[in-house]
Design an enzyme around this catalytic site. Sequence first.
Site, short mmCIF file in Angstrom:
data_model
loop_
_atom_site.label_atom_id
_atom_site.label_comp_id
_atom_site.label_asym_id
_atom_site.label_seq_id
_atom_site.Cartn_x
_atom_site.Cartn_y
_atom_site.Cartn_z
N TYR B 91 37.35 52.62 37.81
CA TYR B 91 36.37 52.09 38.75
C TYR B 91 34.96 52.61 38.47
O TYR B 91 34.05 52.38 39.25
CB TYR B 91 36.81 52.40 40.19
CG TYR B 91 38.04 51.61 40.62
CD1 TYR B 91 37.99 50.22 40.74
CD2 TYR B 91 39.25 52.24 40.88
CE1 TYR B 91 39.10 49.48 41.12
CE2 TYR B 91 40.38 51.51 41.27
CZ TYR B 91 40.29 50.12 41.38
OH TYR B 91 41.40 49.40 41.75
N TYR B 464 39.84 45.00 47.68
CA TYR B 464 39.82 46.21 48.51
C TYR B 464 39.07 47.34 47.82
O TYR B 464 38.82 48.37 48.44
CB TYR B 464 41.25 46.65 48.85
CG TYR B 464 41.86 47.67 47.92
CD1 TYR B 464 42.32 47.30 46.66
CD2 TYR B 464 41.99 49.00 48.29
CE1 TYR B 464 42.88 48.23 45.80
CE2 TYR B 464 42.56 49.94 47.43
CZ TYR B 464 42.99 49.55 46.19
OH TYR B 464 43.54 50.47 45.34
N ARG B 465 38.65 47.13 46.56
CA ARG B 465 38.07 48.22 45.78
C ARG B 465 37.49 47.61 44.53
O ARG B 465 37.94 46.55 44.10
CB ARG B 465 39.21 49.16 45.41
CG ARG B 465 38.82 50.55 44.96
CD ARG B 465 40.09 51.35 44.77
NE ARG B 465 39.84 52.73 44.45
CZ ARG B 465 40.80 53.59 44.11
NH1 ARG B 465 42.05 53.18 44.08
NH2 ARG B 465 40.51 54.83 43.84
#
Lengths: 519, 519
Positions: B91, B464-465
């Site tokens: 991420y 969600y991310r």
Amino acid sequence: MKLKTPPGLDEKRLLAALRAFAGVVGEEWVLSSDQDRDTYLDAYGFSHLDAHIPAAAVAPRSVEEVQALVRLANEHKTPLWPISRGKNLGYGGGAPVQNGSVVLDLGRMNRILEVNEKYGYCVVEPGVGFFDIFDHFQKNRIPYWLSIPANAWGSVIGNALDRGIGYTPYGDHTTRICGMEVVLPQGELVRTGMGAMSGSQGWQHYPFGFGPAWDQMFVQSNFGVVTQMGLWLMPEPEATLSATVQLSRRDDIRWAIDALAKLRLHNVLENNMVFGSYLHEAAVLSQREEWYQGKGAIPDEVSERIIEHYGLGWWKFRLNLFGHEEVIRAKERIVRAAIEPDLGQPLDFRLWRRGDPIEGSGAGVPGTLPLQIVNWRGGRGGHIGFSPVMPPDGQLALEAFRRNKARYEEFGLDYYTSFTVGPRHINNVNLVIYDRDDREMTGNARRLIEALIADAHKLGYGEYRSHLMFMDRIAQGYDFNDGSLWRLNETLKDALDPNGVIAPGKSGIWPAVYRKPSA
Amino acid sequence: MKLKTPPGLDEKRLLAALRAFAGVVGEEWVLSSDQDRDTYLDAYGFSHLDAHIPAAAVAPRSVEEVQALVRLANEHKTPLWPISRGKNLGYGGGAPVQNGSVVLDLGRMNRILEVNEKYGYCVVEPGVGFFDIFDHFQKNRIPYWLSIPANAWGSVIGNALDRGIGYTPYGDHTTRICGMEVVLPQGELVRTGMGAMSGSQGWQHYPFGFGPAWDQMFVQSNFGVVTQMGLWLMPEPEATLSATVQLSRRDDIRWAIDALAKLRLHNVLENNMVFGSYLHEAAVLSQREEWYQGKGAIPDEVSERIIEHYGLGWWKFRLNLFGHEEVIRAKERIVRAAIEPDLGQPLDFRLWRRGDPIEGSGAGVPGTLPLQIVNWRGGRGGHIGFSPVMPPDGQLALEAFRRNKARYEEFGLDYYTSFTVGPRHINNVNLVIYDRDDREMTGNARRLIEALIADAHKLGYGEYRSHLMFMDRIAQGYDFNDGSLWRLNETLKDALDPNGVIAPGKSGIWPAVYRKPSA
């Protein structure tokens, strides 16, 4: 009764606001007669107090009407006090903190918007009561439960928004919220979590969305008007096993709380359990004067007489196991091993199977019988709560029992308590029952609560919920770094609600326009 | 490498800020050499991109130093990018959204402040990794588990703050947060929940406090710097039962997801389960070129060859039951009845009892082996994630599998997916693995993710991310009422962080000073 107006708003401007509101909802839904206003007073409030008196109420029937009213409230600088059904009388019912607020009664918005049987959730409006949900589910044979609290006439949304508690594994209602629709204080509409995507297929599936999550911003607060909420439902279990336990000795609280806390921590028991004193039942079944006519707190020997008469214990709690029959039978053995040695007798577990009458299931069945307790002292009764959060420890509970009981006796009031055992905490809910027209008694009630708050603060116990009257006092107790969390609350309040129109004073959060110089 | 500066700040002023920071933490903890900066780059980032490049890093060792740095950042208008350990490489690792941000590396604040064995919680600082907790618990024989995620070198706090997932019943880490200490964007210190009372005895016991609750405000966001967090721990169970299941047919996803979702809904299975494709294992055990040297996505027949070689299924998932032995034996029978008829063979459950080697327990054991997957494509590998939330439905999962696999193939990339089944949702985590120096491949990876986001949006599935690179894009997808939730985010951001110094751009939330005119 003279019309109350909020600070900075005279009667003429208030009436102009009400006329504007009528343009949105129609004349008949602006409720401003004396009788109307009485409806929204604090039903258990001390009768001589000149506080928490609304100017009127307005009752929209759609989110668009809520938005229009909120925008007009900004224009007219008129504070609104949103209520869902306003039925939690022990915390103030439908009454506002601030005199002269206009109650925004959402009771007409009472649609059950969705019940999803595949995924186990519902979406409701604020006016939907526990009775409504229960009836709907029973009538349509929906194999899910919404945990029903002790007094079931209240709003499902309102209960979750005040962190009310039910008694199934889904009973911490605020933790089962999944997605809200909210009108912000300047009239903007937001949907939280996954609902922030138009056409979302995840709104009631996942509570967080992307980025910060805001559902808890709208709980016990004044940052918006919640117009829809998703709530997760508990699948009806195959079976339940229930046992009621009466404990005769006061000191039994020590071992019992320790045992319950351990079973709860290890998830053998999955629901919050109310561990309550004998007066919970005695005050429903009788009035004080039947037992004792003296002044001051009811003496211990009289308590013992009541307990013996009804065959109660000093304490009572109920064990419930929910799930597949063979799983809960296995759990039953673990619970017996944890409780029976100290109890000194076998637990009397009763089995309920899906299809048996719901009353025996542990799901909760709607009722209002517990409200009966307000008649305990005679006259026009009322009660008020003091609810600190404590660690789940038997010795600490025993000390709280002794300390608080002594305080009640100091102020001549009858000790009424419960210790609800949660996953890592106890909600120690203490009620003070009084005759609301007895000025000496209500004065003592107030002083008692203040003393209890001060005692708890010294021990590091904060309250999780409060009557309108004590919100400021309790907020002041949250004093880490000179009250920095309430300064944060105020900063956010001012950013979202520059005119201070939504529920000024709720949870001790005041908008800039009302803030006292000391704050 | 030329020093990157953020908008509105020239090199001279940036260097002045760094000198001021050195006055707080000492010269040696202002990390501003080229080599230092490299440490904080996005390790899996596309190598040609001129984005997400920090100006420097600064590493405080106490909350007072964090406060001092935040205040100086306001004075010098210097954006800080707080990281705990910065280890979630998929991420973005420790890299900032905004070029020229100064990484606020909290890795030196790595104390385990409390482990409470009676009540089952811990309090940690941001630098504490899953390895640290695991070692501490093993060494001190602490009978609790913190669910350990796949790659365990990351921060416990960082994982909870990014809504990372582990695989025990406590694996939704963000839901186990109980109380935070946070430095707000102007340097003020708050404690959330019951911690807002000085001397609180309830901070880690009850997550909400009184009034609105703010823990989730600091999750996936830029409203403060979390310097402490309470987390609830799972009591070590008496036993666990585990079974690994391989499914040979791709369409098996349909019945399997339906079965798992139902067992999860009814709380027979209490943890989130990863339902993943064969490449999870194949990409750890081998490199692509061993199987296939062609361009484009790996053909199905090659996949089948790999699956056969390693004796895998197309899908794999693991069932875990945690608790008292007789309870999980009862649950085992329910799980068998739900799975075996479709599976066509008996489940091979293995029993673990307290005291057996922890590896067989299902608690998770720290490791970094799964990181190996980035070598799949050769060169300097990287991966990036696309993680929509879906309803837990087998048919929808099958459709997602077909749709997304086709998209991967369209862009010549190898489909790698998992469907993590939660209580009411699926996190469908898709990874794209690439050689970060192969400009054609990374270009395709980017276009693939963009196509997947667009596909999901049409179906109402939000992410969600997200990786840094797609935060704005994903935030834009949350478009209900013209993006009103992000306007709320911005209003709150501006109120708390008028100089925009904390993590500008995180989760698509930009402070006023950086906001693009279109927003």
